[in-house]
Design a protein around this motif. Structure first.
Motif, PDB file in Angstrom:
ATOM      1  N   SER A   1       1.117  62.649   8.205  1.00 47.09           N
ATOM      2  CA  SER A   1       1.191  61.552   8.743  1.00 47.09           C
ATOM      3  C   SER A   1      -0.174  60.708   8.361  1.00 47.09           C
ATOM      4  O   SER A   1      -0.282  59.474   8.248  1.00 47.09           O
ATOM      5  CB  SER A   1       1.208  61.854  10.157  1.00 47.09           C
ATOM      6  OG  SER A   1       0.932  60.546  10.946  1.00 47.09           O
ATOM      7  N   GLY A   2      -1.338  61.728   8.037  1.00 51.27           N
ATOM      8  CA  GLY A   2      -2.658  61.215   7.702  1.00 51.27           C
ATOM      9  C   GLY A   2      -2.387  60.367   6.474  1.00 51.27           C
ATOM     10  O   GLY A   2      -3.007  59.296   6.134  1.00 51.27           O
ATOM     11  N   ASP A   3      -1.739  60.909   5.519  1.00 44.34           N
ATOM     12  CA  ASP A   3      -1.559  60.559   4.259  1.00 44.34           C
ATOM     13  C   ASP A   3      -0.995  59.284   4.177  1.00 44.34           C
ATOM     14  O   ASP A   3      -1.338  58.069   3.515  1.00 44.34           O
ATOM     15  CB  ASP A   3      -0.719  61.550   3.246  1.00 44.34           C
ATOM     16  CG  ASP A   3      -1.455  62.732   3.144  1.00 44.34           C
ATOM     17  OD1 ASP A   3      -2.957  62.729   2.884  1.00 44.34           O
ATOM     18  OD2 ASP A   3      -0.874  63.928   3.102  1.00 44.34           O
ATOM     19  N   PHE A   4       0.141  59.041   5.202  1.00 42.94           N
ATOM     20  CA  PHE A   4       0.787  57.842   5.194  1.00 42.94           C
ATOM     21  C   PHE A   4      -0.009  56.508   5.608  1.00 42.94           C
ATOM     22  O   PHE A   4      -0.137  55.629   5.194  1.00 42.94           O
ATOM     23  CB  PHE A   4       2.119  58.079   5.975  1.00 42.94           C
ATOM     24  CG  PHE A   4       2.832  57.017   6.188  1.00 42.94           C
ATOM     25  CD1 PHE A   4       3.938  56.724   5.071  1.00 42.94           C
ATOM     26  CD2 PHE A   4       2.827  55.733   6.898  1.00 42.94           C
ATOM     27  CE1 PHE A   4       4.896  55.692   5.185  1.00 42.94           C
ATOM     28  CE2 PHE A   4       3.511  54.727   6.926  1.00 42.94           C
ATOM     29  CZ  PHE A   4       4.627  54.584   6.102  1.00 42.94           C
ATOM     30  N   GLU A   5      -0.854  57.149   6.636  1.00 41.12           N
ATOM     31  CA  GLU A   5      -1.911  56.237   7.237  1.00 41.12           C
ATOM     32  C   GLU A   5      -2.747  55.552   6.426  1.00 41.12           C
ATOM     33  O   GLU A   5      -3.020  54.523   6.270  1.00 41.12           O
ATOM     34  CB  GLU A   5      -2.504  56.947   8.626  1.00 41.12           C
ATOM     35  CG  GLU A   5      -3.232  55.973   9.427  1.00 41.12           C
ATOM     36  CD  GLU A   5      -3.815  57.025  10.482  1.00 41.12           C
ATOM     37  OE1 GLU A   5      -4.490  56.332  11.421  1.00 41.12           O
ATOM     38  OE2 GLU A   5      -3.511  58.232  10.562  1.00 41.12           O
ATOM     39  N   ILE A   6      -3.382  56.318   5.741  1.00 43.37           N
ATOM     40  CA  ILE A   6      -4.390  56.055   4.833  1.00 43.37           C
ATOM     41  C   ILE A   6      -3.741  55.234   3.501  1.00 43.37           C
ATOM     42  O   ILE A   6      -4.340  54.509   3.185  1.00 43.37           O
ATOM     43  CB  ILE A   6      -5.141  57.155   4.270  1.00 43.37           C
ATOM     44  CG1 ILE A   6      -6.240  57.700   5.273  1.00 43.37           C
ATOM     45  CG2 ILE A   6      -6.066  56.750   2.889  1.00 43.37           C
ATOM     46  CD1 ILE A   6      -6.497  59.179   4.870  1.00 43.37           C
ATOM     47  N   SER A   7      -2.584  55.905   2.997  1.00 35.63           N
ATOM     48  CA  SER A   7      -1.840  54.873   1.843  1.00 35.63           C
ATOM     49  C   SER A   7      -1.566  53.487   2.259  1.00 35.63           C
ATOM     50  O   SER A   7      -1.794  52.518   1.568  1.00 35.63           O
ATOM     51  CB  SER A   7      -0.786  55.612   1.655  1.00 35.63           C
ATOM     52  OG  SER A   7      -0.944  56.976   0.991  1.00 35.63           O
ATOM     53  N   LEU A   8      -1.154  53.445   3.680  1.00 35.47           N
ATOM     54  CA  LEU A   8      -0.694  52.141   4.263  1.00 35.47           C
ATOM     55  C   LEU A   8      -1.960  50.950   4.394  1.00 35.47           C
ATOM     56  O   LEU A   8      -2.019  49.972   3.722  1.00 35.47           O
ATOM     57  CB  LEU A   8      -0.363  52.294   5.642  1.00 35.47           C
ATOM     58  CG  LEU A   8       0.497  51.212   6.304  1.00 35.47           C
ATOM     59  CD1 LEU A   8       1.709  50.963   5.253  1.00 35.47           C
ATOM     60  CD2 LEU A   8       1.014  51.839   7.454  1.00 35.47           C
ATOM     61  N   LEU A   9      -3.181  51.893   4.644  1.00 34.04           N
ATOM     62  CA  LEU A   9      -4.333  50.900   4.676  1.00 34.04           C
ATOM     63  C   LEU A   9      -4.714  50.457   3.507  1.00 34.04           C
ATOM     64  O   LEU A   9      -4.981  49.269   3.255  1.00 34.04           O
ATOM     65  CB  LEU A   9      -5.551  51.764   5.474  1.00 34.04           C
ATOM     66  CG  LEU A   9      -5.434  52.301   6.815  1.00 34.04           C
ATOM     67  CD1 LEU A   9      -6.798  53.192   7.233  1.00 34.04           C
ATOM     68  CD2 LEU A   9      -5.499  50.928   7.779  1.00 34.04           C
TER      69      LEU A   9
ATOM     70  N   PHE B   1      -9.073  51.473  11.559  1.00 37.59           N
ATOM     71  CA  PHE B   1      -9.746  49.975  11.318  1.00 37.59           C
ATOM     72  C   PHE B   1     -10.984  50.276  10.885  1.00 37.59           C
ATOM     73  O   PHE B   1     -11.340  49.014  10.039  1.00 37.59           O
ATOM     74  CB  PHE B   1      -9.094  49.040  12.524  1.00 37.59           C
ATOM     75  CG  PHE B   1      -8.754  47.862  12.149  1.00 37.59           C
ATOM     76  CD1 PHE B   1      -9.380  46.559  12.112  1.00 37.59           C
ATOM     77  CD2 PHE B   1      -7.389  47.611  11.672  1.00 37.59           C
ATOM     78  CE1 PHE B   1      -9.057  45.469  11.704  1.00 37.59           C
ATOM     79  CE2 PHE B   1      -6.846  46.409  11.260  1.00 37.59           C
ATOM     80  CZ  PHE B   1      -7.609  45.289  11.435  1.00 37.59           C
ATOM     81  N   LYS B   2     -12.055  51.000  11.319  1.00 30.23           N
ATOM     82  CA  LYS B   2     -12.941  51.187  10.825  1.00 30.23           C
ATOM     83  C   LYS B   2     -13.084  51.492   9.406  1.00 30.23           C
ATOM     84  O   LYS B   2     -13.836  51.004   8.486  1.00 30.23           O
ATOM     85  CB  LYS B   2     -13.786  52.147  12.033  1.00 30.23           C
ATOM     86  CG  LYS B   2     -15.403  52.235  11.268  1.00 30.23           C
ATOM     87  CD  LYS B   2     -15.931  53.664  12.203  1.00 30.23           C
ATOM     88  CE  LYS B   2     -15.945  53.383  13.581  1.00 30.23           C
ATOM     89  NZ  LYS B   2     -16.656  54.565  14.184  1.00 30.23           N
ATOM     90  N   LEU B   3     -12.394  52.514   9.077  1.00 33.40           N
ATOM     91  CA  LEU B   3     -11.976  52.881   7.567  1.00 33.40           C
ATOM     92  C   LEU B   3     -11.365  51.626   6.747  1.00 33.40           C
ATOM     93  O   LEU B   3     -12.056  51.161   5.574  1.00 33.40           O
ATOM     94  CB  LEU B   3     -10.981  53.955   7.431  1.00 33.40           C
ATOM     95  CG  LEU B   3     -10.958  54.339   5.952  1.00 33.40           C
ATOM     96  CD1 LEU B   3     -12.241  54.864   5.476  1.00 33.40           C
ATOM     97  CD2 LEU B   3      -9.907  55.582   5.847  1.00 33.40           C
TER      98      LEU B   3
END
Length: 253
Positions: free
Chosen positions: A62-70, A108-110
């Motif tokens: 899930s974190g991979d998807f989140e970061i890729s999305l950002l 959002f900080k990232l």
């Protein structure tokens, strides 16, 4: 690194390395107070040792998807030469909806740091497609169109950027056109969503609906967690609505 590190390390897998890892490291080291690039590098090394077996399997978290999305969201938002607050608000709103306020705040900080970075879209997409399923990549494209439409319309540069990203992610023209049609109010949008033309027979319409409903079913993203299954439900409902519209127009049973 505190709560931020816990959020970043707990979910990320393949995105801790490669070109995406370099982007994260830059954002963390340059734009997040109290965290050094040395801290992040150590976090990367520790995490990769702990999850080496998972990395070899190539499973996205899930974190991979989140970061890729950002990262991909930052590319689309900057594609028309300006940063629209409505698009930033859209990203934040959906992250809060998917992950909750605390996790969204970390993301959002990232994101603020990522927005300052020049990104090689091709390299990032190559890394994503090596580790993410086709269904996950379709969901990324859907979200990118949502960002572009947040200010009321998708500009030509935004659409061109999303099309380029889709190509790098190995999304074919039919799938791309299907997702794109969900964000355009055109006469044949319902048919495009089902990847058919107005000349299709009623039998072909039914067959196309079954195929697309299976392709876009939220369960396809089960491995990424419930938060992403909820997000995928929007695509699924669009397919259902398109089918109902065509049935009504044709008087189909």
């Amino acid at each position: 690194m505190g709560k931020f590190a816990k959020w970043l390390g707990a979910g990320a897998g393949f995105t801790m390395g490669g070109p995406i890892g370099a982007i994260i490291g830059y954002a963390v080291g340059s734009f997040i107070d109290g965290i050094s690039i040395e801290d992040f590098t150590q976090e990367q090394q520790d995490y990769q040792r702990q999850t080496q077996r998972q990395h070899q399997r190539g499973r996205a978290t899930s974190g991979d998807f989140e970061i890729s999305l950002l990262i991909l969201a930052s590319v689309v938002i900057k594609s028309d030469g300006r940063v629209d607050q409505r698009e930033l608000d859209y990203v934040r709103m959906h992250f809060v909806k998917m992950y909750g306020k605390e996790r969204a705040n970390h993301a959002f900080k990232l994101f603020n740091g990522i927005m300052k970075r020049q990104i090689s879209t091709r390299q990032v997409c190559m890394q994503i497609r090596q580790h993410m399923s086709h269904s996950s990549r379709l969901q990324l494209v859907h979200f990118l169109f949502g960002i572009a439409k947040a200010d009321g319309h998708v500009t030509s540069p935004e659409e061109q950027e999303i099309r380029k990203i889709s190509g790098y992610l190995y999304i074919n023209d039919y799938d791309y056109s299907s997702i794109k049609a969900m964000f355009y109010n055109e006469a044949d949008s319902a048919y495009k969503m089902l990847e058919i033309t107005k000349f299709a027979t009623n039998g072909e319409v039914k067959k196309a609906y079954r195929k697309m409903a299976k392709k876009y079913h939220p369960d396809k993203l089960e491995g990424l967690g419930e938060e992403h299954k909820r997000g995928a439900n929007e695509k699924f409902q669009k397919i259902q609505s398109a089918y109902e519209q065509i049935k009504k127009e044709r008087g189909m049973a």
